[in-house]
Write a protein that holds these residues in place. Structure first.
Motif: not given
Length: 193
Positions: A36-42, A82-84
């Motif tokens: 959830k901290t990654w933001g939008d995909h690149i 990842v955790v989530d």
């Protein structure tokens, strides 16, 4: 001249049509990443797991067939979760010029993430089996399971148990009271070996 036997085949373990890559924020502490901290995909494109001989590779492929990034797979490779979410992972990728970086990889469907993990595991199982075969095969414990002198095995078969019974016959039998059997009460039609 190259013989057909010496050419190695490129095997495709999985192809996932839609995959996303994310720029990872700096890791805080020793804990796992959180998607959830990654933001939008690149980046968005295909994800493929391929292997040639003992070399495996995860390819992130653009729509035009060029590669965004690649990640090597060997017998010790594990996807960092990842955790989530079970749909997102952290991959160490190799870019042009051999530069290494960590990127987040995600899938729209949980089954696609499972497919990639399974493909890696299948490849690693094949590597392990080939390594075991080179070392003389799988080691089986040498235990003697034969019967000792004078030991016997009894197999009890009755005609009643071999016949199929209708549901009404089963009900009748269950209503009868069962008597405890003694050794002398063993039916004659039981077979002893």
């Amino acid at each position: 001249r190259i013989s057909a036997m010496s050419q190695e085949v490129i095997k495709t373990y999985c192809t996932i049509e839609t995959c996303f890559a994310f720029k990872l924020p700096p890791r805080t502490g020793a804990g796992q990443y959180s998607a959830k901290t990654w933001g939008d995909h690149i980046w968005q494109g295909k994800c493929k797991m391929l292997a040639k001989g003992e070399k495996g590779m995860i390819l992130l492929e653009n729509e035009d067939g060029s590669f965004f990034a690649k990640s090597m797979v060997d017998k010790d490779t594990k996807l960092e979760g990842v955790v989530d979410s079970s749909r997102y992972f952290v991959l160490q990728v190799i870019g042009d010029g051999g530069r290494r970086a960590f990127v987040g990889v995600g899938f729209g469907d949980r089954s696609h993430a499972f497919d990639l993990k399974s493909a890696i595991q299948r490849f690693q199982n094949i590597l392990k089996a080939e390594e075991d075969a080179k070392q003389g095969g799988i080691k089986v414990p040498e235990e003697d399971f034969s019967l000792g002198a004078g030991q016997q095995i009894k197999i009890n078969l009755t005609k009643d148990k071999l016949k199929k019974k209708s549901p009404s016959e089963k009900k009748k039998k269950s209503k009868k009271t069962k008597k405890s059997k003694k050794k002398e009460d063993v039916p004659e039609d039981w077979v002893t070996f």
